[in-house]
Design a protein around this motif. Sequence first.
Motif, PDB file in Angstrom:
ATOM      1  N   ILE A  43       0.816  -1.216   0.000  1.00  0.00           N
ATOM      2  CA  ILE A  43       0.000   0.000   0.000  1.00  0.00           C
ATOM      3  C   ILE A  43       0.847   1.263   0.000  1.00  0.00           C
TER       4      ILE A  43
ATOM      5  N   LEU B  50       0.311   3.980  -3.079  1.00  0.00           N
ATOM      6  CA  LEU B  50      -0.205   5.319  -2.811  1.00  0.00           C
ATOM      7  C   LEU B  50       0.791   6.396  -3.223  1.00  0.00           C
TER       8      LEU B  50
ATOM      9  N   ARG C  47       0.879   7.094  -6.904  1.00  0.00           N
ATOM     10  CA  ARG C  47      -0.315   7.694  -7.493  1.00  0.00           C
ATOM     11  C   ARG C  47      -0.648   9.090  -6.983  1.00  0.00           C
TER      12      ARG C  47
ATOM     13  N   ALA D 239       3.602   7.978   2.509  1.00  0.00           N
ATOM     14  CA  ALA D 239       2.811   6.989   3.237  1.00  0.00           C
ATOM     15  C   ALA D 239       3.741   6.041   3.967  1.00  0.00           C
TER      16      ALA D 239
ATOM     17  N   GLU E 240      -5.538  -1.070   5.943  1.00  0.00           N
ATOM     18  CA  GLU E 240      -5.450  -0.703   4.533  1.00  0.00           C
ATOM     19  C   GLU E 240      -6.793  -0.240   3.989  1.00  0.00           C
TER      20      GLU E 240
ATOM     21  N   VAL F  56      -7.547   3.813   2.652  1.00  0.00           N
ATOM     22  CA  VAL F  56      -8.088   4.164   1.331  1.00  0.00           C
ATOM     23  C   VAL F  56      -9.379   4.956   1.477  1.00  0.00           C
TER      24      VAL F  56
ATOM     25  N   LEU G 105      -8.502   8.560   2.569  1.00  0.00           N
ATOM     26  CA  LEU G 105      -7.991   9.399   1.489  1.00  0.00           C
ATOM     27  C   LEU G 105      -9.126   9.913   0.614  1.00  0.00           C
TER      28      LEU G 105
ATOM     29  N   PRO H  23      -7.467   7.505  -4.561  1.00  0.00           N
ATOM     30  CA  PRO H  23      -6.296   6.870  -5.169  1.00  0.00           C
ATOM     31  C   PRO H  23      -6.606   6.049  -6.407  1.00  0.00           C
TER      32      PRO H  23
ATOM     33  N   THR I 296      -8.082   0.209  -6.033  1.00  0.00           N
ATOM     34  CA  THR I 296      -7.029  -0.438  -5.255  1.00  0.00           C
ATOM     35  C   THR I 296      -7.518  -1.811  -4.799  1.00  0.00           C
TER      36      THR I 296
END
Length: 326
Positions: free
Chosen positions: A235, A239, A242, A247, A282, A286, A289, A296, A299
């Motif tokens: 991850i 991240l 992209r 991170a 995880e 996501v 974000l 992102p 994913t």
Amino acid sequence: MKAEVLVYRGGLVENRHRASLAVYGEGGLVAYAGSPALVSYLRSSAKPFQALALFLTGAAERFGLDEEEIALATASHDGTPLHVEVAARFLGKLGLGPEHLVCGTHPPLSKEARQALERAGLGPTPLHHNCSGKHAAMLAAALALGAPTEGYERPEHPVQALNRRTLGALAGAEPLHATDGCSVPTFALPLARAARAFYLLARPEEAPEAYREALLRVQGAMRRHPHLVAGPGSIDTLLMERLPLVAKRGAEGYYGLALLSTPKGPLGVALKVEDGSAQAREVLVVALLRALGLPPGPTPWDRPEVRNHRGLPVGHLEARLELAWL
């Protein structure tokens, strides 16, 4: 306001992974879920701040360290051949070898790298340990300080004292410490204080002057070499490839983010899944974000399936996130 990941089996919720998180922006705490005052160990999420010692001691210049080696110093890497090669090169510049690392040994986190070692009839070395870059950096800092390399992992060693002061200065609070999985100190802070440190990683120009150049150098190395910070499919790497961010995953459900650009400006995030679930972490990262305006794209952690031993889908994970904005 709450943050949690629900685990469905069929149509029923079989498990709940509760989390707390803090989001720090210009002027202070800007959003939270759960308890932003929760005191948690950053574990490997502290590595970007521990890597600052390479610049604060002059080790990066003295040993001619390049950006790949700086990125590896921040890594929880997957133990691929490239990670091992960079770790060995790093130690070679110090005139040291794997035997000087006290991190211990574990099989590569990368399935492919693990299987390749098994096919070759070889076992892992300390270079395969996900923290080998961090330990090489601590040895470099010790040498630059003129301190002994033996015992570099002890809390009273000058390198560890420097790391504790550095994180405290950036967080604005004195961190607690205990022993990490790789034998060096790990630090605990309230989530809101840790998020402040990650905000300064996103905005080095707002940090105390003594740390600005080091923060900028570490941020740049991580962003330009995300494959070294974790590995293919991880991850952190995905991240950073992209999005405009840094991170950093940590053990036991911890996650740190330095968001350089969002609709609400630069932000720092510290997140802790309270039962330590990495899978739930995880999924929640996501979702967070997206809530912060940094989607992102697709994913593997968007509503991931739960599969049984035959590979049949039997359920899924789903994030529930309600942020309290200040």
